[in-house]
Design a protein around this motif. Structure first.
Motif, PDB file in Angstrom:
ATOM      1  N   ALA A 310       0.798  -1.226   0.000  1.00 41.15           N
ATOM      2  CA  ALA A 310       0.000   0.000   0.000  1.00 41.15           C
ATOM      3  C   ALA A 310       0.831   1.276   0.000  1.00 41.15           C
ATOM      4  N   VAL A 311       2.053   1.207   0.500  1.00 37.70           N
ATOM      5  CA  VAL A 311       2.845   2.428   0.648  1.00 37.70           C
ATOM      6  C   VAL A 311       3.161   3.027  -0.722  1.00 37.70           C
ATOM      7  N   SER A 312       2.993   4.341  -0.829  1.00 43.07           N
ATOM      8  CA  SER A 312       3.187   5.032  -2.106  1.00 43.07           C
ATOM      9  C   SER A 312       4.648   5.410  -2.306  1.00 43.07           C
ATOM     10  N   GLU A 313       5.051   5.527  -3.572  1.00 43.21           N
ATOM     11  CA  GLU A 313       6.349   6.129  -3.843  1.00 43.21           C
ATOM     12  C   GLU A 313       6.312   7.551  -3.318  1.00 43.21           C
ATOM     13  N   GLY A 314       7.429   7.998  -2.780  1.00 41.12           N
ATOM     14  CA  GLY A 314       7.429   9.268  -2.070  1.00 41.12           C
ATOM     15  C   GLY A 314       7.298   9.059  -0.573  1.00 41.12           C
ATOM     16  N   SER A 356       7.294  -6.072  12.077  1.00 42.57           N
ATOM     17  CA  SER A 356       8.173  -6.016  13.240  1.00 42.57           C
ATOM     18  C   SER A 356       9.605  -5.690  12.832  1.00 42.57           C
ATOM     19  N   GLU A 357       9.893  -5.796  11.538  1.00 40.35           N
ATOM     20  CA  GLU A 357      11.239  -5.524  11.014  1.00 40.35           C
ATOM     21  C   GLU A 357      11.322  -4.218  10.249  1.00 40.35           C
ATOM     22  N   ALA A 358      10.196  -3.752   9.717  1.00 39.58           N
ATOM     23  CA  ALA A 358      10.187  -2.530   8.913  1.00 39.58           C
ATOM     24  C   ALA A 358       8.861  -1.799   9.085  1.00 39.58           C
ATOM     25  N   ILE A 359       8.945  -0.457   9.154  1.00 45.10           N
ATOM     26  CA  ILE A 359       7.756   0.379   9.203  1.00 45.10           C
ATOM     27  C   ILE A 359       7.631   1.056   7.838  1.00 45.10           C
ATOM     28  N   TYR A 360       6.520   0.799   7.133  1.00 38.00           N
ATOM     29  CA  TYR A 360       6.285   1.365   5.808  1.00 38.00           C
ATOM     30  C   TYR A 360       5.438   2.620   5.961  1.00 38.00           C
ATOM     31  N   LEU A 361       6.028   3.781   5.646  1.00 35.61           N
ATOM     32  CA  LEU A 361       5.369   5.059   5.917  1.00 35.61           C
ATOM     33  C   LEU A 361       4.987   5.767   4.621  1.00 35.61           C
ATOM     34  N   SER A 362       3.702   5.993   4.468  1.00 33.29           N
ATOM     35  CA  SER A 362       3.156   6.598   3.254  1.00 33.29           C
ATOM     36  C   SER A 362       2.733   8.042   3.541  1.00 33.29           C
ATOM     37  N   PRO A 363       2.921   8.952   2.585  1.00 35.33           N
ATOM     38  CA  PRO A 363       2.485  10.342   2.799  1.00 35.33           C
ATOM     39  C   PRO A 363       0.975  10.432   2.955  1.00 35.33           C
TER      40      PRO A 363
END
Length: 365
Positions: A310-314, A356-363
Motif C-alpha cells: 500500500a505504501v506510495s512512492e514518495g 516487526s522488522e520494517a515500518i512502511y510510511l506513506s504520505p
C-alpha cells in the motif's frame, strides 16, 4: 461596420492569445515535473564505468534463473546483467563473493485492475458499500499504479554468495547485501496473490476507520529529488560527490537524505524538524528512545504506517533492527524500489519484511 468587425476580430484574437497564456502557465509546472520524472527514470544504472559479465557466463546463467525463481509469477524478465562487486566497508572470506545485479522486468498484467492488491481494494470498497473515503483511496492508489502496466522496470540488487565449492553455484548460500544486515535473498520473492489482496483490503479498511487532515505533498517532486542525489557506486559504500552540496553530510546520512526528500516533496521545516536538527538527521527508529524523522512524521500525521503493497512512492521505510531509513522511489504493489544514503543505493529492490522488522510510511496526501 467594417471597423467594428475588425475590432471584434482583434478582441477575439487577443482573447484566444490570453487564454493560451493562462493554459501554458497552468500546464508548465505539470510538464516540468513530468519531464524531471522521465529524466530521472533513465538514471538507474550504476554510476561508474563498468561492463557486465558476458552472456552465458556461470554468473549470468545463475542470476537469470534466480530472477525467474523470484519473480516469474508476476513478471516477465527480459534481461539480467551481472557485475562484480567488491565492498569497501566489510571483510569477507575467500569463499564469499559479491555481485551487483540489474534485473529488467515487466508486469504480466494487462490492466491495473488485474493486480491482486487492486482486486483487494475493490473488494473492500464493495464491503464498505462505496464509502466516500474508500472510493477516494481506491481511485487514488489505482491511478498511481496505472503507470506500471506495460512498462519495463529496472531494479538493482547486491547479492552475497557463500560457496561450498569455489565458483560452483550448486549448494550455495545467497543473501541480500544492500545494507549491513544480511537477509536471505529469497525474501525478495513476492507473497502469494491472496496476501496481496488482503493488503489491498486492509489499506481501504484503515482509511475508512481513520480521520485525518490531508497534507499538501508532491510525491513526484520528492522522487525526482531522491533520484537526483543518489547513486549505485560499485566497489565503494558511498559517493558523496552525488549528494546535494547544499546540505551538511554525516557518516550516517540516511535520515538526513530522507528528510531532504520529504522537504523536496513540500513538507515545510519547523522549529523541531529542520536541516541539521537532531530530528532531521536521526532515524527515530523504535530501537532507540530518541526522536527522529520516523517518529516526527507519524506524530504530526504527515505520514502514516501501512503495509508493503500500500505504501506510495514518495514514502519511506524505517528498518527497526538496524536503525536505518530509506526512501521509496517506486512501488507497483508487488515490489518496492528504494534509494538511500550511508550505503548509497538507487532503485534497489526492498525485501518483503514483516511489520516487526520494517515500518512502511506513506504520505498522508
Amino acid at each position: 461596420m467594417e471597423k467594428k468587425a475588425k475590432k471584434a476580430k482583434l478582441i477575439f484574437v487577443l482573447f484566444i492569445i490570453l487564454l493560451w497564456i493562462v493554459v501554458i502557465l497552468k500546464l508548465y509546472p505539470i510538464i516540468k515535473e513530468f519531464k524531471e520524472a522521465k529524466e530521472s527514470e533513465g538514471k538507474h544504472d550504476i554510476t561508474v564505468k563498468a561492463k557486465p559479465k558476458k552472456e552465458n557466463t556461470r554468473e549470468e546463467i545463475f542470476f537469470k534463473k534466480y530472477a525467474e525463481s523470484l519473480y516469474s509469477e508476476y513478471y516477465d524478465i527480459p534481461d539480467v546483467s551481472v557485475y562484480d562487486y567488491i565492498p569497501d566497508d566489510e571483510t569477507y572470506g575467500s569463499n564469499e563473493k559479491f555481485y551487483f545485479v540489474v534485473i529488467e522486468k515487466k508486469l504480466k498484467f494487462n490492466s491495473v485492475y488485474q493486480l491482486p492488491f487492486v482486486a483487494g481494494m475493490k473488494k473492500a470498497v464493495e464491503y464498505f458499500k462505496n464509502n466516500k473515503k474508500a472510493l477516494n483511496q481506491y481511485n487514488k492508489r489505482t491511478t498511481e499504479l496505472k503507470k506500471y502496466i506495460g512498462k519495463n522496470q529496472i531494479e538493482n540488487n547486491i547479492f552475497k554468495i557463500t560457496f561450498t565449492e569455489k565458483d560452483n553455484f550448486e549448494n550455495i548460500k545467497i543473501e541480500i547485501a544492500t545494507y549491513h544486515t544480511k537477509i536471505d535473498a529469497f525474501s525478495l520473492k513476492p507473497p502469494e496473490s491472496d496476501e496481496l489482496m488482503q493488503n489491498g483490503f486492509d489499506f481501504i479498511k484503515y482509511h475508512v476507520n481513520t480521520n485525518s487532515k490531508k497534507v499538501d505533498y508532491n510525491n513526484a517532486a520528492a522522487v525526482g529529488y531522491a533520484n537526483k542525489y543518489a547513486s549505485n557506486p560499485l566497489n565503494m559504500s558511498s559517493d558523496i560527490s552525488v549528494w546535494n552540496p547544499e546540505y551538511k553530510t554525516y557518516d550516517n546520512d540516511c535520515a538526513n537524505y530522507v528528510s531532504q526528500c520529504i522537504y523536496a516533496g513540500g513538507i515545510s521545516p519547523t522549529a523541531a524538524w529542520y536541516p541539521e536538527s537532531l530530528i532531521w538527521i536521526r532515524t527515530g527508529s523504535p530501537r532507540y528512545d530518541n526522536s527522529g524523522v520516523t517518529t516526527y512524521m507519524q506524530n504530526k500525521k504527515l505520514f502514516y504506517a501501512t503495509n508493503y503493497s500500500a505504501v506510495s512512492e514518495g514514502g519511506f521505510i524505517c528498518l527497526t533492527k538496524e536503525s536505518h531509513v530509506v526512501f521509496i522511489t517506486s512501488n507497483d504493489s508487488i515490489t518496492i524500489l528504494f534509494n538511500g544514503h550511508t550505503n548509497d543505493r538507487k532503485m534497489v529492490s526492498f525485501p518483503h519484511l514483516n511489520e516487526s522488522e520494517a515500518i512502511y510510511l506513506s504520505p498522508n496526501n
